[in-house]
Scaffold this active site. Structure first.
Site, PDB file in Angstrom:
ATOM      1  CB  THR A 191      -0.339  -3.555   3.854  1.00  0.00           C
ATOM      2  OG1 THR A 191       1.069  -3.571   3.609  1.00  0.00           O
ATOM      3  CG2 THR A 191      -0.625  -4.335   5.123  1.00  0.00           C
ATOM      4  CE1 TYR A 242       6.650   0.625  -1.924  1.00  0.00           C
ATOM      5  CE2 TYR A 242       4.327   0.151  -2.252  1.00  0.00           C
ATOM      6  CZ  TYR A 242       5.524  -0.147  -1.659  1.00  0.00           C
ATOM      7  OH  TYR A 242       5.620  -1.212  -0.793  1.00  0.00           O
ATOM      8  CE  LYS A 301       5.822   1.735   1.296  1.00  0.00           C
ATOM      9  NZ  LYS A 301       4.537   0.992   1.325  1.00  0.00           N
ATOM     10  CB  VAL A 331       5.145   4.148   4.018  1.00  0.00           C
ATOM     11  CG1 VAL A 331       3.732   3.609   3.812  1.00  0.00           C
ATOM     12  CG2 VAL A 331       5.234   5.599   3.556  1.00  0.00           C
TER      13      VAL A 331
END
Length: 331
Positions: free
Chosen positions: A84, A172, A200, A240
């Site tokens: 992001t 992730y 994550k 998250v």
């Protein structure tokens, strides 16, 4: 805690130190009972956008102000230069400068997790070292994208990056972006590395997530905003989030309700967040929507993004507005 039985064979209920029970019929050591109530990175983490000026430079003033806002609203940690944060369009020096800026802005009030990922392992090693020198408290590492390595390659990549810096590492797993999932067996092996502390999880596989929770000590975070309640109900640490740019207090309320075993309150917060999550996560890319809605709410941030991202068009903006109005927002 151990399970004991009375002389007549009936299970005795001893409960835990916190007063919460587990199944007394379950043999000791068969599985773990996850209850991640004191995770290293906390419970609420926002994956921050990177603001830009009109001439396409990083807007550090807006970035630092946003970091302070998010921590004031209940964030325990912040991810800097993640997806992001438009990490793939940031220069290496910009990423290091963003870590320094975040640390300067929030001090020890929150941990700063640096997105160090590329799809080139040796570059990742360099970025891990730079993040450590810049003062990061941890690193977020995504599976190498586009290359589609084997699971042996994934394992070797993560182990190499984890050894490149003295930083806690958050795996992730997001196959929708990388092209491949991280197999559960691979995650179980990675959990043995002393620097690999958390996951994550954006794979949306409840069976795989449960196995990781019950077979490892990894602190698991939902990487999908809509799954926070479900994942935390299974024992995960938190989220998250992207939507927390504009709804951090609501996420904090839901997280704290789960931690306090208040399912009713958690469900209410989850339901109220539904249209907001839809607005931020399904209409346009999260970096685009987050900057747009922050701007609408009066936060001093430009809506500019770097190519190949572009700003939301009129039709997309109307969809975002409709979702937020459904949530009762007036914009």
């Amino acid at each position: 805690m151990t399970s004991e039985f009375a002389s007549d064979g009936a299970p005795q209920d001893h409960g835990s130190a916190t007063g919460h029970e587990f199944d007394p019929y379950l043999a000791k050591g068969e599985v773990q009972h996850p209850d991640q109530t004191d995770p290293h990175f906390g419970h609420l983490i926002t994956a921050m956008v990177t603001p830009f000026t009109k001439d396409d430079r990083v807007d550090f003033k807006a970035f630092e102000a946003l970091a302070v806002k998010l921590v004031d609203e209940g964030n325990d940690s912040l991810v800097v230069s993640g997806t992001t944060g438009e990490t793939s369009t940031l220069e290496d020096y910009e990423k290091a400068d963003l870590v320094r800026a975040a640390k300067s802005a929030v001090g020890d009030r929150a941990k700063i997790i640096a997105g160090t990922s590329t799809n080139h392992t040796s570059h990742d090693l360099e970025m891990a070292s730079k993040a450590e020198r810049a003062g990061a408290d941890g690193q977020l590492v995504v599976t190498p994208y586009y290359n589609k390595p084997s699971q042996d390659g994934v394992l070797a990549h993560y182990r190499a990056v984890a050894g490149a810096a003295d930083l806690p590492l958050m795996i992730y797993d997001i196959p929708g972006r990388t092209g491949i999932p991280i197999a559960t067996e691979t995650i179980l092996k990675l959990a043995e590395h002393p620097h690999i502390m958390s996951l994550k999880d954006a794979k949306n596989d409840i069976t795989a997530t449960t196995e990781v929770l019950t077979k490892t000590d990894l602190e698991v975070y939902s990487g999908d905003d809509q799954n926070v309640l479900a994942w935390m109900a299974m024992g995960a640490a938190g989220v998250v989030s992207v939507t927390s740019h504009v709804a951090a207090p609501s996420f904090r309320r839901m997280v704290d309700a789960v931690l306090n075993y208040d399912l009713k309150e958690a469900r209410i917060a989850h339901s109220e967040l539904g249209p907001v999550i839809r607005a931020l996560m399904t209409r346009v890319q999260g970096a685009v929507s987050s900057k747009l809605v922050l701007n609408w709410l009066g936060f001093p941030i430009n809506t500019d993004v770097r190519l190949p991202l572009v700003q939301a068009n009129k039709a997309e903006q109307e969809l975002v507005l409709a979702d937020l109005r459904e949530a009762g927002w007036t914009l």
